[in-house]
Design a protein around this motif. Structure first.
Motif, PDB file in Angstrom:
ATOM      1  N   UNK A   1       3.733   1.587   3.229  1.00 44.88           N
ATOM      2  CA  UNK A   1       2.688   1.261   4.213  1.00 44.88           C
ATOM      3  C   UNK A   1       1.829   2.486   4.507  1.00 44.88           C
ATOM      4  N   UNK A   2       1.427   3.156   3.445  1.00 45.07           N
ATOM      5  CA  UNK A   2       0.713   4.421   3.573  1.00 45.07           C
ATOM      6  C   UNK A   2      -0.568   4.269   4.394  1.00 45.07           C
ATOM      7  N   UNK A   3      -0.761   5.165   5.335  1.00 41.00           N
ATOM      8  CA  UNK A   3      -1.966   5.185   6.157  1.00 41.00           C
ATOM      9  C   UNK A   3      -1.947   4.279   7.362  1.00 41.00           C
ATOM     10  N   UNK A   4      -0.880   3.501   7.537  1.00 45.76           N
ATOM     11  CA  UNK A   4      -0.797   2.590   8.684  1.00 45.76           C
ATOM     12  C   UNK A   4       0.122   3.175   9.754  1.00 45.76           C
ATOM     13  N   UNK A   5       0.165   2.517  10.897  1.00 40.94           N
ATOM     14  CA  UNK A   5       1.029   2.985  11.981  1.00 40.94           C
ATOM     15  C   UNK A   5       2.504   2.822  11.648  1.00 40.94           C
ATOM     16  N   UNK A   6       2.803   1.942  10.676  1.00 39.15           N
ATOM     17  CA  UNK A   6       4.197   1.716  10.276  1.00 39.15           C
ATOM     18  C   UNK A   6       4.578   2.516   9.027  1.00 39.15           C
ATOM     19  N   UNK A   7       3.780   3.519   8.677  1.00 40.32           N
ATOM     20  CA  UNK A   7       4.058   4.343   7.497  1.00 40.32           C
ATOM     21  C   UNK A   7       5.477   4.891   7.553  1.00 40.32           C
ATOM     22  N   UNK A   8       6.145   4.837   6.399  1.00 40.27           N
ATOM     23  CA  UNK A   8       7.535   5.295   6.335  1.00 40.27           C
ATOM     24  C   UNK A   8       7.761   6.054   5.043  1.00 40.27           C
ATOM     25  N   UNK A   9       8.389   7.223   5.141  1.00 42.33           N
ATOM     26  CA  UNK A   9       8.691   8.040   3.970  1.00 42.33           C
ATOM     27  C   UNK A   9      10.162   7.840   3.602  1.00 42.33           C
TER      28      UNK A   9
ATOM     29  N   UNK B   1       0.886  -1.158   0.000  1.00 44.27           N
ATOM     30  CA  UNK B   1       0.000   0.000   0.000  1.00 44.27           C
ATOM     31  C   UNK B   1       0.926   1.211   0.000  1.00 44.27           C
ATOM     32  N   UNK B   2       1.101   1.763  -1.168  1.00 44.36           N
ATOM     33  CA  UNK B   2       2.153   2.741  -1.379  1.00 44.36           C
ATOM     34  C   UNK B   2       1.569   4.037  -1.915  1.00 44.36           C
ATOM     35  N   UNK B   3       2.116   5.147  -1.438  1.00 47.03           N
ATOM     36  CA  UNK B   3       1.761   6.459  -1.981  1.00 47.03           C
ATOM     37  C   UNK B   3       3.040   7.156  -2.434  1.00 47.03           C
ATOM     38  N   UNK B   4       2.864   8.159  -3.289  1.00 49.61           N
ATOM     39  CA  UNK B   4       3.999   8.915  -3.794  1.00 49.61           C
ATOM     40  C   UNK B   4       3.671  10.395  -3.732  1.00 49.61           C
ATOM     41  N   UNK B   5       4.534  11.152  -3.083  1.00 51.67           N
ATOM     42  CA  UNK B   5       4.432  12.603  -3.125  1.00 51.67           C
ATOM     43  C   UNK B   5       5.320  13.087  -4.260  1.00 51.67           C
ATOM     44  N   UNK B   6       4.703  13.680  -5.273  1.00 47.89           N
ATOM     45  CA  UNK B   6       5.435  14.107  -6.463  1.00 47.89           C
ATOM     46  C   UNK B   6       5.235  15.598  -6.688  1.00 47.89           C
ATOM     47  N   UNK B   7       6.328  16.308  -6.891  1.00 48.60           N
ATOM     48  CA  UNK B   7       6.276  17.717  -7.269  1.00 48.60           C
ATOM     49  C   UNK B   7       6.694  17.847  -8.728  1.00 48.60           C
ATOM     50  N   UNK B   8       6.032  18.739  -9.429  1.00 45.12           N
ATOM     51  CA  UNK B   8       6.221  18.895 -10.872  1.00 45.12           C
ATOM     52  C   UNK B   8       6.540  20.340 -11.225  1.00 45.12           C
ATOM     53  N   UNK B   9       7.297  20.497 -12.306  1.00 48.72           N
ATOM     54  CA  UNK B   9       7.387  21.788 -12.972  1.00 48.72           C
ATOM     55  C   UNK B   9       6.827  21.620 -14.370  1.00 48.72           C
ATOM     56  N   UNK B  10       6.090  22.607 -14.826  1.00 52.65           N
ATOM     57  CA  UNK B  10       5.395  22.502 -16.106  1.00 52.65           C
ATOM     58  C   UNK B  10       5.580  23.785 -16.905  1.00 52.65           C
ATOM     59  N   UNK B  11       5.857  23.638 -18.200  1.00 51.37           N
ATOM     60  CA  UNK B  11       5.988  24.781 -19.100  1.00 51.37           C
ATOM     61  C   UNK B  11       4.964  24.656 -20.212  1.00 51.37           C
TER      62      UNK B  11
END
Length: 278
Positions: free
Chosen positions: A181-189, A148-158
């Motif tokens: 382990x998104x959303x769980x107590x063991x979530x890790x970034x 159960x994985x999430x991704x924080x992504x930042x973008x630049x756009x032209x």
């Protein structure tokens, strides 16, 4: 868009061990992105097709008739690079009875991506918006049997306006951080460049042309992931192609719906009320 989640889904079944983005992989990615940018610029030359759909009459006929057409952008996709894979897919849709401005307004409304591209995008916002250059972010979510994985992504756009009837946008990630382990107590970034290697980097070219009573929207979506072990490649690569095709088609379908709804809302007459002063 949903193409990013395609990479998450197709690799999550085998990417259960942590990986590290190697410098040689990053360099291969930069070389590929530069070649994709050059190919886009060459489309502006006299005698060249701005639209991918225009390159083949039967492809154009399908798109003009309302079909969403998706294909890999080269003969060997995913492309093997040192310690990684580059996924490159392109798709097209025709949206009737809308304008170029309708499409541009939707594609630059980053705050609404979390509504337009559910359930894959769960958070989105514009960080800094300019006349031509934007900075925005999205949080992408995947749920699979193993991860159960999430991704924080930042973008630049032209954004580049070619003429009164056509434009294109180039967007790329400036940072991608995986949340395990998104959303769980063991979530890790994970730190940038660390994680399961499902998504290392993303790059996209969007082409827009107002013609034939509507707007053609094309998206070339390119992503960098970890490599697939040779022993599993025969099994995984067909799944890569199937899921990538389906996810890009869904993204274009969601875009078509959003642009159409925006146009319909803008076309509705504003009801005027009568107020009475006591």
């Amino acid at each position: 868009m949903r193409f990013e989640i395609a990479l998450v889904t197709l690799l999550s079944s085998m990417a259960v061990q942590a990986a590290h983005l190697e410098p040689v992989t990053s360099q291969a990615w930069e070389d590929y992105v530069q070649s994709a940018t050059t190919r886009m610029e060459q489309r502006l030359n006299p005698g060249q097709s701005f639209l991918w759909a225009d390159e083949q009459p039967d492809r154009l006929a399908k798109v003009r008739a309302g079909e969403i057409v998706v294909s890999w952008a080269g003969p060997e996709i995913p492309k093997k690079v040192p310690s990684g894979l580059i996924h490159d897919w392109v798709g097209a849709v025709f949206i009737p009875n809308v304008s170029l401005n309708d499409a541009v307004q939707v594609l630059r409304d980053y705050a609404r991506y979390k509504d337009l591209y559910r359930p894959s995008v769960i958070e989105s916002k514009g960080i800094e918006l300019g006349d031509k250059n934007d900075h925005f972010s999205m949080r992408l979510l995947n749920r699979s049997l193993l991860l159960k994985t999430a991704f924080d992504a930042e973008y630049e756009s032209s954004s580049i306006r070619v003429d009164d009837h056509s434009a294109y946008t180039i967007a790329r990630t400036t940072r991608v951080r995986e949340i395990d382990d998104y959303g769980s107590s063991s979530q890790h970034v994970f730190d940038e460049g660390e994680g399961h290697g499902i998504i290392w980097s993303l790059f996209a070219i969007t082409r827009l042309m107002e013609r034939d009573g509507g707007v053609y929207v094309e998206l070339e979506a390119i992503g960098l992931s970890r490599d697939i072990p040779a022993s599993m490649r025969w099994l995984i690569e067909p799944v890569v192609r199937r899921i990538s095709r389906s996810s890009l088609a869904t993204s274009l379908e969601q875009t078509e719906k959003a642009v159409t709804v925006r146009r319909e809302m803008a076309s509705k007459p504003v009801k005027s009320g009568i107020s009475f002063q006591p």
